[in-house]
Write a protein that holds these residues in place. Structure first.
Motif, PDB file in Angstrom:
ATOM      1  N   ASP A  70     -74.711  57.913  36.974  1.00 56.11           N
ATOM      2  CA  ASP A  70     -74.008  59.074  37.554  1.00 56.11           C
ATOM      3  C   ASP A  70     -72.871  58.623  38.477  1.00 56.11           C
ATOM      4  N   ASP A 101     -78.319  51.689  33.508  1.00 52.98           N
ATOM      5  CA  ASP A 101     -79.411  52.668  33.448  1.00 52.98           C
ATOM      6  C   ASP A 101     -80.542  52.022  32.664  1.00 52.98           C
ATOM      7  N   LEU A 102     -81.770  52.503  32.854  1.00 50.92           N
ATOM      8  CA  LEU A 102     -82.873  51.937  32.070  1.00 50.92           C
ATOM      9  C   LEU A 102     -82.841  52.448  30.631  1.00 50.92           C
ATOM     10  N   ASP A 103     -82.165  53.575  30.420  1.00 52.74           N
ATOM     11  CA  ASP A 103     -82.106  54.168  29.081  1.00 52.74           C
ATOM     12  C   ASP A 103     -80.792  53.772  28.422  1.00 52.74           C
ATOM     13  N   VAL A 151     -91.085  52.020  38.213  1.00 50.41           N
ATOM     14  CA  VAL A 151     -89.704  52.480  38.008  1.00 50.41           C
ATOM     15  C   VAL A 151     -88.782  51.375  37.516  1.00 50.41           C
ATOM     16  N   THR A 181     -81.540  52.414  40.898  1.00 47.95           N
ATOM     17  CA  THR A 181     -81.108  52.311  39.508  1.00 47.95           C
ATOM     18  C   THR A 181     -80.818  53.667  38.869  1.00 47.95           C
ATOM     19  N   ASN A 182     -81.659  54.666  39.133  1.00 45.48           N
ATOM     20  CA  ASN A 182     -81.505  55.956  38.431  1.00 45.48           C
ATOM     21  C   ASN A 182     -80.255  56.741  38.861  1.00 45.48           C
ATOM     22  N   THR A 183     -79.531  56.225  39.840  1.00 48.09           N
ATOM     23  CA  THR A 183     -78.279  56.876  40.255  1.00 48.09           C
ATOM     24  C   THR A 183     -77.042  56.137  39.740  1.00 48.09           C
ATOM     25  N   ARG A 225     -78.263  56.603  27.703  1.00 49.95           N
ATOM     26  CA  ARG A 225     -77.575  57.040  28.920  1.00 49.95           C
ATOM     27  C   ARG A 225     -76.538  55.995  29.346  1.00 49.95           C
ATOM     28  N   GLY A 283     -88.686  49.841  34.581  1.00 53.67           N
ATOM     29  CA  GLY A 283     -88.318  49.774  33.169  1.00 53.67           C
ATOM     30  C   GLY A 283     -89.056  48.670  32.423  1.00 53.67           C
TER      31      GLY A 283
END
Lengths: 329, 329, 329, 329
Positions: free
Chosen positions: A77, A96-98, A163, A72-74, A101, A165
């Motif tokens: 990007d 993204d979890l945010d 991780v 997820t964190n990629t 972002r 969220g």
């Protein structure tokens, strides 16, 4: 003309998509990328595609689209990078979890005009599609109330939860998307109850394992969501839509439809064990729809905006539980 | 080691088997044969195999097994020919419409020691297999009575009926095989009622479109079969086995499991439209089991003897209707 | 010894109770009272009891208990009056639409020590009782989440709505009682969404016709309630309780259990048309339980306190909608 | 005007009818007769009727009709006696175990012109009536095939079997009547299989405990009946009628409709334990229909001729099993 695809991420869900691509004659999997060499090699071997790298895929003018199945964190990007590289993109949820972002990423997509489809697999489940079709066909009149019951067979490991969220961004997010898919009107307020009834370790991680949510639209339509991280009887996935002329419901699914009658009663087997078996047809269908949209030039759906909207509902639900307030959206 | 297969017959069911072979990594479709060049070419194109001839397949020492999907009146000849050629054989049911011819073929198979599996696809349906497993696991105690309801959505065309051997050899034969599969005891007597209720043209052809059969074993176990060539609501395929401790039933299958509630009531969609959609999983599984038996050297099942036994029951049922007698087997 | 009863109120529900009393040999209906002489006479004629007056019933030392089925705005007065007169009391819900008045009434009852049972009929429905029994027997482990779907076939007339106290006090109050009955823990917070989707006249009356509620207990157990004043398919009354070991659900009920299969699909008839037919068995059972409690001297249940608690939840739900807040109880 | 009834026989089924009469305002139970004084007194006490004798009932010009619930071997005599006495008669099935005796009785009835209704209770079950109504309303087009599955929870005691006339006259007779009720065409041939799979003692008594029957009408309509004297899961009573436009089925009935979901699967409770609980509504309805026919002067149905026809089918089924022949009727 065959659409040429690169698969980014060769984990469990990557393998599912690789198989779906192999069955669609309109697409060809050109290469696979993964930090874990063995994972990439395994898919390359079984599909006959090459192993590649992110840089090489980006530079390869021959590749039409990427399928993003990385952590997820990629996601944000990679979406931005390949948007700018002029590729079409299918990306697993969430962006993204945010939410900030995710919103920034959506703006980049918008600027580049890239075609991006989000992987909300449930929209492609044949049973849920049939529910939506019945609504579109006017079979239940005006939609008034949606009921979603969604329960996992068991809680994920602590490392995953850390991780993830939290339950609303990880699990309920699918239900938020289904609510929007079925209500067809934006949500105006969110109220939620969250608690830890299944596993105290989840409390230690600041998360919840049991949640109830009410979504209300501006016109007063309502959606009730009931979530649990535990269901002894399998993966519980029910949807019901109530309207002015009637209701339409999608029933739970099980691998075999038999019934045993004994002095204990009449027993049917437990449900599917989890999403990989429950949503097999949905995973195949969503890649096919992605190819459709590339071929026809239609806008991919669900879109980045759909991803953002579901994420915003997840954030609102979390705030509702933490602040004990009803949150306007 | 990969099993090399030739497909004889490139019609509808041939295509089904070609697809099943493509999904099994242990097998490779080497070539396809059909009198209609376009049909053969179509499968060759989609699977990447060659187009060949019966003679060439027979002579090709590289080919391990043949999949026979040609018209019924060629089955016995082809089984004998490829038995003598040392190939393993998977053949669609029936061996032949004439029981004497089928018996002669079985003797040839027996002499050559060839491995021959008969295509009674229903034995491989996951729901019916689960029924059989429940019986084997002792869940219903001793089997006492089997109920089979089997109804086609609509009657076949007159041209098909003419060469079909009649309802008992064409349609009920599957139910006779299921009865033997579930009772696990040979049938001792057959009584049947046959009539024309659906289409008078069927009477003109000397056939029946509605039939009921009772099979009784030596120990007194009973099986009731109910057949019709017409069911407005789809392909009706139900099985129920009653035993000393309880009953086990396989329910009907439909493409989507939704329910619409209106003032007219609660409605679920019709069943699958016919065997190609209803038994998709069964067709894939039976080829896989055939490959299993070749790899492990186990006896193929259902066997030529199973085919003979079902055919004998069909003949007995027909005699029962025509002579108005209960026929000992 | 036979319990002697007076029936106050000879309307629709009064007739239901008169019939229930007639079938219980332990009780005898001595007289009936109603402002409408014909209504009283009709019950008197069919049961063989006398027509009487409130005053006469109060003065009659021979009467053991009264069954109060008069309009809601008389309940609190009659409960107080007959409590002081030393009669046992069965009273239809609610005690009063005003929680302060209801509380004052409860205090009077408490002082007099009168036996008072409230008519929450659903607790006595055999299906819901079986759900509760399964919970009590530990079949689903610890109770975690309750789902209640409760929909009326159609909205009541405007005149009824005007004096009903609104959807939460009139309709949801039954669900609040069921939630407490099944959760077995007091509610700590209430959040609700209410809107008018069925009939604009209901908005003009300041009421809602569609409502969703989440109840949360101190330990985090949750109950979700979904209400509508319209269901084209009949009286929709479902309950499901999810626990650590499994779930237990009570299905909807219909007058006849048949299924028609046609080319349109598989159709079962609509549900019961409303509470009089749906809860026939429950109405009979609750009077029987009232007689039980008089005979055995056990505390009547549901009690006046149960009535008060459900009313307080209704008030909290209404505040939640109006103030857009989550209301602690 | 109230119809005055005498009840002959105060056993289990007599009590059922006494209760049904008590609930019908158009009828009054005047007296009860039974060789066992306590049995008669018990009904007399609970209903407020008198205890009487056969002779007194016969002589009492005030009594309109008799309800015959005495042992089977007295039915024909009592029907004849009260036919000649000018009473209307409701008699439990069968008329007699011997078809010649039953036929003689029918002739007497015919001569006297007495109104006689036979107690085939299943015709009055609301679910089966709804099946018949759907047929009459043309919902399934032309009736083609009827399937009846009828299984008792367990075998009756040996003493009962000895005087029962055997499974076909005692148990299947209800199914023969239902077949005629639903096919609406007389049966032209009977074929049956009977065996002992449940209890060897039944073989010693010359009876069967497991039976399958095919009935065929002159026009080729077929009915399949499957009977067993044992069903671990309760009283199994299913009917399905297949027609040119569709099928209509009556589902099994259970006391409570709940479903428990655990890791073992989804379990609903067993069926009703036997006919007294399964057919409660049917027993009440048939007496009401009897009163209807007396009030309106319409011909009672099912009639003595219906009783004779069902008995003849039972005899044919027994002959079919014993002689291993298909029996024309």
């Amino acid at each position: 003309m065959v659409t040429k695809l690169a698969l980014l991420g060769a984990g469990r869900i990557g393998r599912v998509h690789a198989r779906a691509i192999a069955q669609d004659k309109r697409a060809k999997l050109v290469c696979v990328v993964d930090a874990v060499a063995d994972a990439a090699k395994s898919i390359a071997d079984s599909t006959g595609c090459a192993v590649s790298t992110i840089d090489a895929v980006e530079a390869d003018g021959n590749i039409d689209a990427v399928i993003i199945c990385t952590p997820t964190n990629t996601h944000a990007d990679l979406i931005e990078r390949f948007s700018m590289a002029g590729k079409a993109i299918f990306c697993e949820k969430p962006i993204d979890l945010d939410v900030a972002r995710a919103r920034a990423c959506a703006e980049t997509v918008s600027k580049t005009g890239a075609k991006v489809m989000l992987g909300f697999n449930r929209r492609f489940d044949p049973h849920f599609r049939a529910v939506r079709k019945a609504i579109d066909d006017g079979r239940i009149g005006d939609v008034e109330m949606v009921t979603i019951i969604s329960r996992d067979p068991g809680p994920p490991p602590a490392d995953y939860i850390k991780v993830s969220g939290g339950i609303f961004r990880d699990m309920t997010i699918h239900d938020f998307d289904m609510a929007r898919f079925l209500l067809r009107e934006e949500i105006a307020s969110v109220m939620a109850s969250g608690s830890v009834l299944v596993d105290p370790k989840i409390r230690a991680l600041g998360d919840y394992d049991s949640a109830s949510v009410i979504l209300t639209t501006a016109s007063g339509r309502q959606c009730v969501i009931s979530n649990s991280r535990r269901a002894s009887y399998g993966y519980d996935q029910r949807i019901e839509v109530h309207g002015s002329l009637g209701s339409i419901a999608a029933e739970n699914q099980r691998p075999v439809s038999i019934e045993l009658a004994t002095k204990e009663g009449f027993t049917r087997p437990p449900l599917h064990d989890f999403f990989m078996t429950r949503y097999t047809a949905a995973y195949a269908a969503e890649i096919s729809v992605f190819i459709d949209s590339l071929e026809t030039g239609s806008a991919p759906s669900p879109s980045v905006e759909d991803g953002l909207a579901a994420l915003a509902l997840a954030d609102a639900a979390l705030r509702s539980v933490r602040e004990q307030k009803i949150i306007p959206v």
